[in-house]
Design a protein around this motif. Structure first.
Motif, PDB file in Angstrom:
ATOM      1  N   PRO A  17       0.949  -1.035  -0.030  1.00  0.00           N
ATOM      2  CA  PRO A  17       0.061   0.178   0.040  1.00  0.00           C
ATOM      3  C   PRO A  17       0.853   1.378  -0.060  1.00  0.00           C
ATOM      4  O   PRO A  17       0.444   2.127   0.152  1.00  0.00           O
ATOM      5  CB  PRO A  17      -0.886  -0.179   1.122  1.00  0.00           C
ATOM      6  CG  PRO A  17      -0.123  -1.106   2.610  1.00  0.00           C
ATOM      7  CD  PRO A  17       1.423  -1.981   1.378  1.00  0.00           C
ATOM      8  N   ILE A  18       2.390   1.251   0.403  1.00  0.00           N
ATOM      9  CA  ILE A  18       2.920   2.473   0.019  1.00  0.00           C
ATOM     10  C   ILE A  18       3.834   2.395  -1.000  1.00  0.00           C
ATOM     11  O   ILE A  18       4.370   1.908  -1.469  1.00  0.00           O
ATOM     12  CB  ILE A  18       3.795   1.774   1.788  1.00  0.00           C
ATOM     13  CG1 ILE A  18       3.221   2.116   2.688  1.00  0.00           C
ATOM     14  CG2 ILE A  18       4.469   3.342   1.739  1.00  0.00           C
ATOM     15  CD1 ILE A  18       2.060   3.293   3.327  1.00  0.00           C
ATOM     16  N   SER A  19       4.197   3.774  -1.899  1.00  0.00           N
ATOM     17  CA  SER A  19       4.590   3.928  -2.770  1.00  0.00           C
ATOM     18  C   SER A  19       5.977   5.466  -2.504  1.00  0.00           C
ATOM     19  O   SER A  19       5.092   6.595  -1.784  1.00  0.00           O
ATOM     20  CB  SER A  19       4.205   4.477  -3.741  1.00  0.00           C
ATOM     21  OG  SER A  19       3.421   3.387  -4.190  1.00  0.00           O
ATOM     22  N   ILE A  20       6.860   5.480  -2.468  1.00  0.00           N
ATOM     23  CA  ILE A  20       7.274   6.088  -1.822  1.00  0.00           C
ATOM     24  C   ILE A  20       8.629   6.712  -3.446  1.00  0.00           C
ATOM     25  O   ILE A  20       8.448   5.400  -4.505  1.00  0.00           O
ATOM     26  CB  ILE A  20       9.401   5.920  -1.225  1.00  0.00           C
ATOM     27  CG1 ILE A  20       8.298   5.624   0.079  1.00  0.00           C
ATOM     28  CG2 ILE A  20      10.154   6.999  -0.877  1.00  0.00           C
ATOM     29  CD1 ILE A  20       9.057   4.459   0.929  1.00  0.00           C
ATOM     30  N   TYR A  21       8.038   8.151  -3.817  1.00  0.00           N
ATOM     31  CA  TYR A  21       9.011   8.286  -5.024  1.00  0.00           C
ATOM     32  C   TYR A  21       9.866   9.741  -5.208  1.00  0.00           C
ATOM     33  O   TYR A  21       9.758  10.795  -4.379  1.00  0.00           O
ATOM     34  CB  TYR A  21       7.374   8.194  -6.027  1.00  0.00           C
ATOM     35  CG  TYR A  21       6.846  10.502  -5.283  1.00  0.00           C
ATOM     36  CD1 TYR A  21       7.268  11.241  -5.915  1.00  0.00           C
ATOM     37  CD2 TYR A  21       6.016  10.029  -4.810  1.00  0.00           C
ATOM     38  CE1 TYR A  21       6.425  12.536  -5.670  1.00  0.00           C
ATOM     39  CE2 TYR A  21       4.432  10.919  -4.623  1.00  0.00           C
ATOM     40  CZ  TYR A  21       5.086  11.761  -4.461  1.00  0.00           C
ATOM     41  OH  TYR A  21       4.511  13.464  -4.385  1.00  0.00           O
ATOM     42  N   ALA A  22      10.401   9.742  -5.899  1.00  0.00           N
ATOM     43  CA  ALA A  22      11.061  10.830  -6.282  1.00  0.00           C
ATOM     44  C   ALA A  22      11.468  11.516  -7.881  1.00  0.00           C
ATOM     45  O   ALA A  22      11.110  11.085  -8.550  1.00  0.00           O
ATOM     46  CB  ALA A  22      12.543  10.945  -5.911  1.00  0.00           C
ATOM     47  N   PHE A  43      -4.772   3.443   1.575  1.00  0.00           N
ATOM     48  CA  PHE A  43      -5.387   2.045   2.753  1.00  0.00           C
ATOM     49  C   PHE A  43      -7.397   2.211   2.896  1.00  0.00           C
ATOM     50  O   PHE A  43      -7.901   2.491   3.104  1.00  0.00           O
ATOM     51  CB  PHE A  43      -5.078   2.758   3.982  1.00  0.00           C
ATOM     52  CG  PHE A  43      -3.831   3.027   4.125  1.00  0.00           C
ATOM     53  CD1 PHE A  43      -2.761   2.275   4.585  1.00  0.00           C
ATOM     54  CD2 PHE A  43      -3.275   4.433   3.962  1.00  0.00           C
ATOM     55  CE1 PHE A  43      -1.338   2.305   4.352  1.00  0.00           C
ATOM     56  CE2 PHE A  43      -2.034   5.327   4.323  1.00  0.00           C
ATOM     57  CZ  PHE A  43      -1.474   4.015   4.301  1.00  0.00           C
ATOM     58  N   GLY A  44      -7.331   0.686   1.772  1.00  0.00           N
ATOM     59  CA  GLY A  44      -8.637   0.828   1.757  1.00  0.00           C
ATOM     60  C   GLY A  44      -9.001   1.557   0.277  1.00  0.00           C
ATOM     61  O   GLY A  44      -9.057   1.220  -0.315  1.00  0.00           O
ATOM     62  N   ASP A  45     -10.319   2.207   0.817  1.00  0.00           N
ATOM     63  CA  ASP A  45     -10.531   3.300   0.344  1.00  0.00           C
ATOM     64  C   ASP A  45      -9.933   4.846   0.614  1.00  0.00           C
ATOM     65  O   ASP A  45     -11.117   6.206   0.139  1.00  0.00           O
ATOM     66  CB  ASP A  45     -12.156   3.676  -0.044  1.00  0.00           C
ATOM     67  CG  ASP A  45     -12.793   2.081  -0.513  1.00  0.00           C
ATOM     68  OD1 ASP A  45     -12.741   1.985  -1.158  1.00  0.00           O
ATOM     69  OD2 ASP A  45     -14.105   1.743   0.298  1.00  0.00           O
ATOM     70  N   VAL A  46      -9.277   4.714   1.140  1.00  0.00           N
ATOM     71  CA  VAL A  46      -8.941   5.717   1.648  1.00  0.00           C
ATOM     72  C   VAL A  46      -6.923   5.982   1.000  1.00  0.00           C
ATOM     73  O   VAL A  46      -6.541   5.219   0.716  1.00  0.00           O
ATOM     74  CB  VAL A  46      -8.952   6.092   3.058  1.00  0.00           C
ATOM     75  CG1 VAL A  46      -7.887   7.616   3.077  1.00  0.00           C
ATOM     76  CG2 VAL A  46      -9.700   6.118   3.748  1.00  0.00           C
ATOM     77  N   ALA A  90      -7.729  11.767   1.183  1.00  0.00           N
ATOM     78  CA  ALA A  90      -9.171  11.606   0.306  1.00  0.00           C
ATOM     79  C   ALA A  90      -9.786  10.032   0.251  1.00  0.00           C
ATOM     80  O   ALA A  90      -9.238   9.221   0.492  1.00  0.00           O
ATOM     81  CB  ALA A  90      -9.350  12.158  -1.183  1.00  0.00           C
ATOM     82  N   GLY A  91     -11.378  10.389   0.477  1.00  0.00           N
ATOM     83  CA  GLY A  91     -11.759   8.477   0.267  1.00  0.00           C
ATOM     84  C   GLY A  91     -12.964   8.954   1.095  1.00  0.00           C
ATOM     85  O   GLY A  91     -13.459   9.332   2.254  1.00  0.00           O
ATOM     86  N   GLU A  92     -13.334   7.221   1.724  1.00  0.00           N
ATOM     87  CA  GLU A  92     -14.284   7.058   2.429  1.00  0.00           C
ATOM     88  C   GLU A  92     -14.074   6.181   3.393  1.00  0.00           C
ATOM     89  O   GLU A  92     -13.138   5.076   3.035  1.00  0.00           O
ATOM     90  CB  GLU A  92     -15.350   6.045   1.483  1.00  0.00           C
ATOM     91  CG  GLU A  92     -16.747   5.525   2.312  1.00  0.00           C
ATOM     92  CD  GLU A  92     -17.863   5.063   1.328  1.00  0.00           C
ATOM     93  OE1 GLU A  92     -18.512   4.774   1.398  1.00  0.00           O
ATOM     94  OE2 GLU A  92     -17.421   4.297   1.123  1.00  0.00           O
TER      95      GLU A  92
END
Length: 637
Positions: free
Chosen positions: A417-422, A457-460, A501-503
């Motif tokens: 669920p985690i993405s790190i970017y540059a 994280f789910g819908d968030v 953002a999300g439910e």
């Protein structure tokens, strides 16, 4: 991104209303209340694309960019987007995604009414036109009429947009769109850029009751999609816009704090804009050994022609057009062209060819590399006519330029669920601004470094980013003649942004943002001191909008919404001699949804906060909207 549900929940009446939900974006008033500019990551801009296609800038964006009834969602593309879209400010740009035909039919009728005599009926119909569902349509139309909180100011807007889509096969489709808009409103330049503005009634009007800005637009779009095979597809889009406008207005200028008098000039303008844009993308997916590629190659051509054949600005040398700020008296006669006439821009044309290539490379299942670049060829020509002198003259300015804008990025997923970017990217903005000597100012360039982390994280969805931007060859209005511009050097912008953002759970939705930003002039002059902040760039901001709808029981369908929007201190001008104070605005809503209908009430600026939205020129600021109520009823069948 601001989705359709948030637009509906907030009962937005203008495109600019929805931008308050995005970190680093601060809407402002624009030209005479007819446009909206915005600050993105510290830099001012009015660049908006429509479904990714180039369109003319500074031509009556709000509501004239497109009626809110046609909008599906609003995308904010952060950082230099020049690789794909070209000619973008380093802070980012706004992409308006419009509603498209659907195979599942529905017919929606919507009516909205509210404070300041607002009324707005609208329709949204879609469905198939043939039994095989290959030919589908969408028809949206709306009429908006009402005053504003400013004295004498009102507006009337009508729009209609029919769309047809034909699917030749499951791999090929063609969409044809037409949009017609007409907008008639009172031209309103706001209040003087002076500390006295904080003690004035926010409805104080400094023009004349008959001041007007009328505009009409015809827009045509054709989009062709084709998939050659599993690995290769093409998208080609063409757009043509034709806009006419007529301005007749007394425009306020310098303010004398001793006498209370505000200088005014009279502006008359009849303009015509033509914009043509064509963009074709080829997307190929393939592998080289164990490495997967998604290769994008594109070509874009845009042509912009602006003509103002009948235009003059009457400068008031004798004070006969002035108005008193504290005791305004209206009824000044409209002047005619004479000796006190300023130079005017009679035509401007800009041709751009952009070629871009981008490769998204999957090195490992959890490691991706993005490498791309775009080269723009730009030709700009403007004609300035100097009137009122002993012999009328015209100056023709030409500029041919080109620039390469690279982009490199890397994304790593330590866990799913985690993405790190540059990323590193550059931007390029050709200029149409002229110096007082009649020369076109050299293009601006931007360079950005960004790092961030994104979590799903789910819908968030949560996104945290930090950026460092440098913009060179920046311009501002010439303090000696605001019809011209001057280059002032280099500016930097650094900041941190958070978006959520999300439910969260069934019926409970949230969209929130937080940002901190610091801008400064790193290379300036005596009038633009180094270390000063850029105007209209808040040092911080935050937003939170949340709705909850009861999911079961006798009250099922009843819902509530609440939002808080904070904008920090901003400098109103450079040099930094006037600060626009921070403000907090609170909104709320109550709605009821049952089966195919919905009723809703929205309360904006619930506590009637008195605030300044932003400075819109070197001499004017625009007050923010007071407390208002908007109600709506919609039925879908």
């Amino acid at each position: 991104m601001v989705p359709q549900q948030v637009i509906r929940d907030q009962n937005a009446t203008r495109v600019s209303d929805v931008l308050r939900n995005v970190s680093g974006v601060t809407p402002q008033g624009g030209f005479g209340g007819s446009t909206f500019n915005f600050t993105t990551r510290g830099f001012e801009d009015s660049r908006i694309v429509r479904n990714g296609l180039f369109r003319a800038t500074d031509v009556f964006n709000d509501p004239f960019i497109t009626a809110i009834n046609t909008v599906e969602r609003v995308e904010v593309l952060k950082g230099p987007a020049s690789v794909l879209y070209g000619q973008a400010e380093p802070g980012g740009l706004i992409n308006i995604i419009t509603k498209q035909p659907q195979a599942e039919p529905f017919y929606e009728v919507h009516f909205r009414a509210g404070s300041f005599d607002l009324i707005e009926p609208a329709i949204d119909f879609t469905g198939p036109l043939t039994k095989d569902d290959r030919l589908t349509y969408r028809l949206t139309a709306s009429y908006q009429n009402g005053g504003r909180f400013r004295e004498f100011v009102d507006s009337e807007t009508f729009s209609v947009s029919p769309i047809l889509r034909y699917e030749f096969s499951e791999n090929t489709d063609l969409t044809v769109e037409y949009e017609y808009l007409i907008d008639n409103q009172t031209f309103d330049d706001g209040l003087p850029l002076d500390p006295v503005v904080f003690d004035l009634p926010r409805d104080r009007f400094l023009g004349e009751p008959d001041d007007s800005l009328n505009a009409e637009a015809h827009r045509f779009y054709v989009t062709f999609n084709h998939r050659f095979n599993e690995n290769l597809r093409m998208r080609s889009g063409f757009g043509a816009e034709f806009l006419n406008d007529e301005l007749r207005a007394f425009r306020p200028g310098n303010f004398d704090p001793v006498t209370g008098d505000v200088e005014r000039g009279f502006a008359f303008n009849e303009g015509f804009n033509e914009t043509f844009s064509w963009q074709t993308d080829l997307i190929a997916e393939f592998e080289t050994g164990a490495i997967a590629h998604q290769l994008l190659f594109g070509v874009e051509l845009s042509v912009l022609d602006l003509d103002t054949p009948d235009s003059f600005v009457f400068r008031d040398n004798d004070g006969i057009l002035s108005i008193n700020l504290f005791d305004p008296q209206y009824g000044v006669s409209t002047p005619i062209p004479g000796d006190a006439v300023s130079p005017t821009l009679t035509s401007n044309s800009q041709e751009t060819i952009g070629i871009y290539l981008q490769d998204q490379i999957t090195l490992l299942p959890n490691l991706k590399l993005l490498v791309g670049g775009r080269y723009d060829f730009v030709r700009n020509e403007s004609v300035l006519e100097f009137l009122g002198s002993s012999q009328d003259t015209a100056v023709v300015s030409e500029l041919d330029d080109g620039a390469f804008s690279p982009r490199v990025g890397i994304v790593y997923q330590p866990i799913e669920p985690i993405s790190i970017y540059a990323s590193y990217s550059r931007s390029f903005v050709p200029s149409s601004a002229n110096t007082i000597d009649g020369e076109i100012i050299e293009p601006e360039r931007g360079t950005q470094y960004e790092i961030g982390v994104r979590g799903e994280f789910g819908d968030v969805v949560v996104n945290l980013a930090a950026y460092d931007i440098t913009k060179t060859n920046i311009t501002r209005a010439d303090p000696n003649n605001t019809f011209f511009s001057i280059p002032i050097g280099e500016a930097t912008s650094r900041g941190v942004e958070l978006d959520v953002a999300g439910e969260i759970s069934d019926g409970w939705n949230i969209i929130a943002s937080l940002f901190f930003n610091e801008t400064s002039i790193s290379e300036g002059d005596a009038r633009n001191p180094e270390g000063d902040a850029l105007r209209n760039a808040p040092n911080s901001g935050a937003s939170l909008w949340s709705t909850y709808e009861i999911q079961s029981g006798n009250l099922q369908g009843l819902g509530f919404g609440a939002g808080i929007f904070y904008v920090g201190d901003r400098d109103a001008e450079v040099p930094n001699d006037l600060i626009l104070p921070s403000y907090v605005r609170v909104d709320a809503s109550i709605f009821y949804r049952r089966d195919n209908w919905q009723a809703q009430l929205n309360f904006r600026n619930l506590f009637d906060t008195d605030y300044i939205e932003g400075s819109q020129s070197t001499v004017n600021v625009r007050p923010g909207d007071p407390f208002s109520v908007v109600g709506s009823v919609s039925v879908r069948f």
